[in-house]
Write an enzyme that holds these catalytic residues in place. Structure first.
Site, PDB file in Angstrom:
ATOM      1  N   GLU A  10     -19.351  39.105  19.279  1.00 36.96           N
ATOM      2  CA  GLU A  10     -20.189  38.436  19.508  1.00 36.96           C
ATOM      3  C   GLU A  10     -21.503  38.789  18.496  1.00 36.96           C
ATOM      4  O   GLU A  10     -21.994  38.027  18.594  1.00 36.96           O
ATOM      5  CB  GLU A  10     -20.689  38.889  21.055  1.00 36.96           C
ATOM      6  CG  GLU A  10     -20.814  37.437  21.066  1.00 36.96           C
ATOM      7  CD  GLU A  10     -21.863  37.383  22.681  1.00 36.96           C
ATOM      8  OE1 GLU A  10     -21.890  37.807  23.148  1.00 36.96           O
ATOM      9  OE2 GLU A  10     -20.621  35.968  23.794  1.00 36.96           O
TER      10      GLU A  10
ATOM     11  N   HIS B  94       3.029  53.246  23.165  1.00 34.76           N
ATOM     12  CA  HIS B  94       4.455  52.627  23.927  1.00 34.76           C
ATOM     13  C   HIS B  94       3.745  51.105  24.083  1.00 34.76           C
ATOM     14  O   HIS B  94       4.848  50.307  25.290  1.00 34.76           O
ATOM     15  CB  HIS B  94       4.485  53.220  25.288  1.00 34.76           C
ATOM     16  CG  HIS B  94       4.046  54.524  25.110  1.00 34.76           C
ATOM     17  ND1 HIS B  94       5.388  55.375  24.666  1.00 34.76           N
ATOM     18  CD2 HIS B  94       3.038  55.795  26.009  1.00 34.76           C
ATOM     19  CE1 HIS B  94       5.619  56.444  25.042  1.00 34.76           C
ATOM     20  NE2 HIS B  94       4.114  56.590  25.682  1.00 34.76           N
TER      21      HIS B  94
ATOM     22  N   LYS C  36     -19.783  25.424  26.265  1.00 35.20           N
ATOM     23  CA  LYS C  36     -20.737  25.924  27.455  1.00 35.20           C
ATOM     24  C   LYS C  36     -21.029  24.177  27.948  1.00 35.20           C
ATOM     25  O   LYS C  36     -20.624  23.869  28.493  1.00 35.20           O
ATOM     26  CB  LYS C  36     -21.770  26.753  27.067  1.00 35.20           C
ATOM     27  CG  LYS C  36     -21.661  27.890  27.478  1.00 35.20           C
ATOM     28  CD  LYS C  36     -22.847  28.956  27.218  1.00 35.20           C
ATOM     29  CE  LYS C  36     -22.204  30.353  26.925  1.00 35.20           C
ATOM     30  NZ  LYS C  36     -23.806  31.030  26.838  1.00 35.20           N
TER      31      LYS C  36
END
Ligand SMILES: O=P(O)(O)OC[C@H]1O[C@](O)(CO)[C@@H](O)[C@@H]1O
Length: 417
Positions: free
Chosen positions: A267, A293, A406
């Site tokens: 960000e 893994h 937003k």
């Protein structure tokens, strides 16, 4: 203690010398903005703020009844406390994070909590984040329904010193409110009350955490040879053509730390630069040994498109010996070793295996996983990010790219009537 290891990146000390003017100029440019309004560099001063720490401790002592702590917040308002609480909680208080808006887990949480023993902490710098406000509506309603007028003692807000909906609510209702300093943005706020308040309830050693962060400050300002954040910033700068920056931590206690780093790095640095060019590398979270893994196959044989940071503890706080067990002779090579020795061997093996595969990789060694070393590491990474912002010509302290999502969310909801 935090130590940089670049043994698999030969030529780094020459690069450091060659880039000294660039790095020192970047630091100077950053520090010239310190104290300027809107520069958002207040995080540099948080480790020195002992007055806020005292206030938070007093509040913790005044509320010994708390058994469950619910943090309503998202992004920088949740990732730091979550990472540190998972590592250092020692008080028996149970923590719950409402950093999402999925109904089922919230309903389950509300059903499981005893409101009389629950403290709700609504955390939002802006006071305008939809997810946090939605959680607050639910928890406010729940507290009022169960506690009547006494609900006010069960809600504490952490927000902007002056503005926003949470500050206004606190003012109207007389709620206890802690301030996120104006010049501190969400992803740089872990050492403000955003992190310190929950950690006080978790029983973490806050003095050690801040002491570690002060060490990072000291190093950030030190001559280049001793300036760890300038060095790691240079590592990222030299590898900016590689699209992926893996952040792999060899500690179960630090399992949420990579998510905190992802927000900080992505960000802050994923932006348009002054010429409008798209800039940034993609931080990829990884945990050792689990991701050996899951991801290491790709890291070994997939594209050579990564710079990997391995965070490796050098010694345990406590260890467990692996006892010889007659029924399991196949595990004989582990008998007499300790769990930490296995963890360390796996980290070192992965470090070497990745380097041998041709990936670019360096290590940050922690003397152990403690509040002191992690306070140091967090503040170190904030400095690294700020220096990279200067080197890449982007403002590391805004996030214009999240606004459209937003606005559209709001428009969709309002459109529904
Ligand atoms: O603390 P706030 O204002 O609720 O913001 C939460 C998060 O949302 C963002 O603004 C991104 O939308 C982050 O930068 C921030 O950490």
């Amino acid at each position: 203690m935090l130590r940089l290891d670049t043994r698999f990146l030969p030529g780094f000390s020459e690069e450091l010398k060659a880039h000294a003017p660039l790095l020192l100029e970047a630091r100077e440019a950053l520090l010239a903005k310190r104290g300027q309004k809107g520069a958002m560099l207040g995080w540099m001063d948080l480790p020195e703020d002992t007055e806020t720490l005292r206030e938070i401790r007093r509040f913790r002592e005044q509320n010994p009844w708390v058994e469950d702590f619910v943090l309503l917040g998202i992004g920088g308002s949740a990732l730091g406390p979550k990472a540190l609480e998972a590592a250092f909680a020692d008080s028996g208080v149970r923590f719950h994070y409402v950093d999402h808006v999925e109904p089922e887990p919230i309903r389950k949480l509300l059903q499981s909590l005893n409101p009389h023993k629950t403290l709700v902490n609504a955390v939002s710098k802006s006071g305008a984040t939809a997810e946090t406000l939605a959680g607050l509506l639910l928890f406010l309603d729940w507290l009022k329904a169960h506690l009547g007028e006494a609900w006010r003692r069960h809600l504490v807000v952490t927000t902007d010193p002056k503005g926003g909906a949470l500050r206004a609510l606190a003012g109207r209702e007389g709620l206890r409110a802690f301030a996120i300093p104006e010049e501190v943005g969400g992803r740089f706020s872990v050492l403000s009350p955003v992190g310190l308040l929950p950690l006080a309830f978790a029983g973490a050693d806050l003095d050690a955490l801040l002491m570690g962060a002060r060490k990072a400050n000291e190093q950030a300002l030190a001559p280049l040879e001793e300036s760890l954040p300038l060095k790691t910033a240079l590592l990222h700068h030299l590898h900016r053509h590689l699209p992926i920056a893996v952040f792999m931590v060899y500690s179960e206690r630090l399992r949420y730390l990579p998510a905190w780093f992802v927000q900080l790095h992505d960000e802050s640095l994923g932006k348009r630069d002054q010429e409008g060019r798209r800039v940034g590398t993609t931080a990829l979270p990884a945990l050792g040994p689990q991701d050996q893994h899951a991801q290491v196959q790709l890291f070994r044989e997939g594209p050579l498109d990564k710079l990997l940071t391995l965070v490796i503890p050098e010694s345990p706080v406590e260890d467990l010996p692996l006892p010889p067990v007659g029924e399991l002779p196949e595990a004989g090579y582990l008998f007499g070793k300790t769990l930490f020795r296995l963890l360390k061997a796996e980290a070192e093996a992965t470090y070497q295996a990745l380097a041998e595969a041709g990936q670019r990789v360096y290590a940050l060694y922690l003397s152990e996983v403690s509040p002191y070393t992690i306070g140091w590491l967090l503040q170190h990474l904030m400095w690294q990010t700020a220096f990279l912002g200067e080197l890449w010509g982007v403002n590391a302290f805004d996030q214009p790219g999240v606004e459209l999502g937003k606005r559209l969310t709001r428009a969709f909801l309002e459109g529904e009537g």
